[in-house]
Design an enzyme around this catalytic site. Structure first.
Site, PDB file in Angstrom:
ATOM      1  N   SER A 142      40.492  24.945  41.720  1.00 23.58           N
ATOM      2  CA  SER A 142      40.513  24.870  43.187  1.00 23.58           C
ATOM      3  C   SER A 142      39.200  24.228  43.611  1.00 23.58           C
ATOM      4  CB  SER A 142      40.578  26.285  43.777  1.00 23.58           C
ATOM      5  OG  SER A 142      40.281  26.278  45.159  1.00 23.58           O
ATOM      6  N   TYR A 155      37.882  35.374  44.508  1.00 20.95           N
ATOM      7  CA  TYR A 155      38.553  34.120  44.159  1.00 20.95           C
ATOM      8  C   TYR A 155      37.537  33.039  43.799  1.00 20.95           C
ATOM      9  CZ  TYR A 155      42.014  30.306  44.860  1.00 20.95           C
ATOM     10  OH  TYR A 155      42.845  29.216  44.710  1.00 20.95           O
TER      11      TYR A 155
HETATM   12  P1  NAD Z   1      52.075  30.513  44.296  1.00 21.57           P
HETATM   13  O1  NAD Z   1      51.865  31.871  44.881  1.00 21.57           O
HETATM   14  O2  NAD Z   1      53.110  29.608  44.889  1.00 21.57           O
HETATM   15  O3  NAD Z   1      52.353  30.625  42.728  1.00 21.57           O
HETATM   16  C1  NAD Z   1      51.639  31.507  41.924  1.00 21.57           C
HETATM   17  C2  NAD Z   1      52.383  31.682  40.622  1.00 21.57           C
HETATM   18  O4  NAD Z   1      51.622  32.565  39.782  1.00 21.57           O
HETATM   19  C3  NAD Z   1      53.778  32.316  40.772  1.00 21.57           C
HETATM   20  O5  NAD Z   1      54.669  31.725  39.855  1.00 21.57           O
HETATM   21  C4  NAD Z   1      53.522  33.775  40.391  1.00 21.57           C
HETATM   22  O6  NAD Z   1      54.696  34.451  39.907  1.00 21.57           O
HETATM   23  C5  NAD Z   1      52.488  33.583  39.305  1.00 21.57           C
HETATM   24  N1  NAD Z   1      51.710  34.785  39.016  1.00 21.57           N
HETATM   25  C6  NAD Z   1      50.922  35.513  39.840  1.00 21.57           C
HETATM   26  N2  NAD Z   1      50.394  36.555  39.173  1.00 21.57           N
HETATM   27  C7  NAD Z   1      50.837  36.465  37.899  1.00 21.57           C
HETATM   28  C8  NAD Z   1      50.657  37.238  36.730  1.00 21.57           C
HETATM   29  N3  NAD Z   1      49.878  38.330  36.744  1.00 21.57           N
HETATM   30  N4  NAD Z   1      51.279  36.865  35.588  1.00 21.57           N
HETATM   31  C9  NAD Z   1      52.082  35.768  35.562  1.00 21.57           C
HETATM   32  N5  NAD Z   1      52.291  34.986  36.642  1.00 21.57           N
HETATM   33  C10 NAD Z   1      51.678  35.345  37.792  1.00 21.57           C
HETATM   34  O7  NAD Z   1      50.618  29.839  44.336  1.00 21.57           O
HETATM   35  P2  NAD Z   1      50.112  28.322  44.224  1.00 21.57           P
HETATM   36  O8  NAD Z   1      49.549  27.958  45.530  1.00 21.57           O
HETATM   37  O9  NAD Z   1      51.132  27.452  43.594  1.00 21.57           O
HETATM   38  O10 NAD Z   1      48.884  28.556  43.246  1.00 21.57           O
HETATM   39  C11 NAD Z   1      48.864  28.127  41.896  1.00 21.57           C
HETATM   40  C12 NAD Z   1      47.421  27.978  41.450  1.00 21.57           C
HETATM   41  O11 NAD Z   1      46.802  26.963  42.238  1.00 21.57           O
HETATM   42  C13 NAD Z   1      46.573  29.241  41.626  1.00 21.57           C
HETATM   43  O12 NAD Z   1      45.690  29.391  40.544  1.00 21.57           O
HETATM   44  C14 NAD Z   1      45.811  28.944  42.904  1.00 21.57           C
HETATM   45  O13 NAD Z   1      44.603  29.650  42.959  1.00 21.57           O
HETATM   46  C15 NAD Z   1      45.590  27.449  42.757  1.00 21.57           C
HETATM   47  N6  NAD Z   1      45.313  26.721  43.991  1.00 21.57           N
HETATM   48  C16 NAD Z   1      46.159  26.768  45.039  1.00 21.57           C
HETATM   49  C17 NAD Z   1      45.845  26.049  46.176  1.00 21.57           C
HETATM   50  C18 NAD Z   1      46.737  26.036  47.392  1.00 21.57           C
HETATM   51  O14 NAD Z   1      46.292  25.574  48.443  1.00 21.57           O
HETATM   52  N7  NAD Z   1      47.970  26.480  47.299  1.00 21.57           N
HETATM   53  C19 NAD Z   1      44.671  25.286  46.238  1.00 21.57           C
HETATM   54  C20 NAD Z   1      43.829  25.266  45.146  1.00 21.57           C
HETATM   55  C21 NAD Z   1      44.159  25.986  44.018  1.00 21.57           C
END
Ligand code: NAD
Length: 260
Positions: A142, A155
């Site tokens: 991120s 985070y």
């Molecule tokens: P999301 O909530 O859509 O997806 C998260 C996924 O992680 C889901 O499939 C969920 O089931 C899984 N998950 C959560 N806890 C878990 C566990 N204990 N064991 C197995 N699976 C687990 O979120 P996203 O936005 O797609 O985020 C994905 C990654 O991208 C994360 O690491 C997040 O920090 C990072 N990220 C997101 C953004 C954003 O703006 N959405 C920006 C930068 C980084």
């Protein structure tokens, strides 16, 4: 391009992880999906990805906060497909609170899901990559691995830690055919961010569109969300031969957020 390669994408039942899994399958890689959700919905995703790509796609329900389950995920993938060539540590959760009020269980859950899970997965997958002298490790970090925002102490700490882990692993395997990199997106409109929009709307007593414009995208100079497909394309590129000299890098894909 990635035919005969096998990938694991943690947290790929939703959002960015699902997008990366889809793109890796389209590029020819077998995929082990991982993540929570309704079993029927996950099976629909699994079938769709397999049908549209022709790749083999399975799902493993490991809870990545549990070291033993992460090891089982890697072992099951090696058993089913013969190898783990590409490891994408993507699973993540968020919780927002001032540091002096931050609940300890939320702090621990965030460290376990993001930082500790990445360590356990890399530890389990690396020996096989070393034996084959080829591997791609991608930590989906991120911008919060590079810069901070208030109220996101757990985070931001976990994401900065993931970048430290990325650099260390990259140096340890630098003379092999294995690379380890971090992708650092700005805001992407996924269920994780939808949750933040809702809580910010309540906190600031603002309608959704104003939260998006004035709170979330205020930090993103393009004033657009980053698209899942663009992150997925970067992940596929990092798996290509052309990316073999990119290692230990933390690559922003953030609409200019960290250029300020
Ligand atoms: P999301 O909530 O859509 O997806 C998260 C996924 O992680 C889901 O499939 C969920 O089931 C899984 N998950 C959560 N806890 C878990 C566990 N204990 N064991 C197995 N699976 C687990 O979120 P996203 O936005 O797609 O985020 C994905 C990654 O991208 C994360 O690491 C997040 O920090 C990072 N990220 C997101 C953004 C954003 O703006 N959405 C920006 C930068 C980084």
């Amino acid at each position: 391009m990635l035919k005969n390669k096998t990938s694991i994408v943690t947290g790929s039942t939703s959002g960015i992880g699902l997008g990366m899994a889809r793109a890796l399958a389209k590029a020819g890689a077998n995929v082990m999906l991982n993540g929570f959700g309704d079993a029927t919905a996950i099976e629909t995703i699994r079938r769709e990805l397999a049908a549209e790509s022709g790749a083999r796609v399975l799902h493993h329900a490991a809870d990545v906060t549990q070291a033993g389950e992460v090891a089982a995920l890697v072992a099951a993938t090696e058993h089913a497909f013969g190898a783990v060539d590409i490891l994408v540590n993507n699973a993540g959760i968020q919780f927002v609170a001032p540091v002096d009020e931050f609940p300890e269980d939320k702090w621990t859950a965030i460290q376990n899901t993001i930082l500790n899970a990445s360590f356990h997965a890399i530890k389990a997958a690396l020996p096989g990559m070393k034996r084959r002298n080829w591997g791609r490790i991608i930590n989906l970090v991120s911008v919060h691995g590079l810069v901070a925002s208030p109220f996101k102490s757990a985070y931001v700490a976990a994401k900065h830690g993931q970048i430290g882990l990325t650099k260390t692993v990259a140096l340890e395997v630098a003379e092999t055919g294995i690379t380890c990199n971090a992708i650092c997106p700005g805001y992407v409109l996924t269920p994780l961010v939808e949750g933040q929009i809702e809580s910010q709307a309540m906190m600031h007593n603002l309608p959704r569109d104003r939260v998006v414009r004035e709170v979330m995208l205020a930090v993103q100079p393009t004033k657009r969300f980053v698209e899942v497909e663009d992150i997925a394309a970067l992940a596929v590129f990092l798996c290509s031969d052309a990316a073999k000299s990119i290692t230990g890098a933390a690559i922003p894909i953030d609409g200019g957020w960290t250029a300020r």
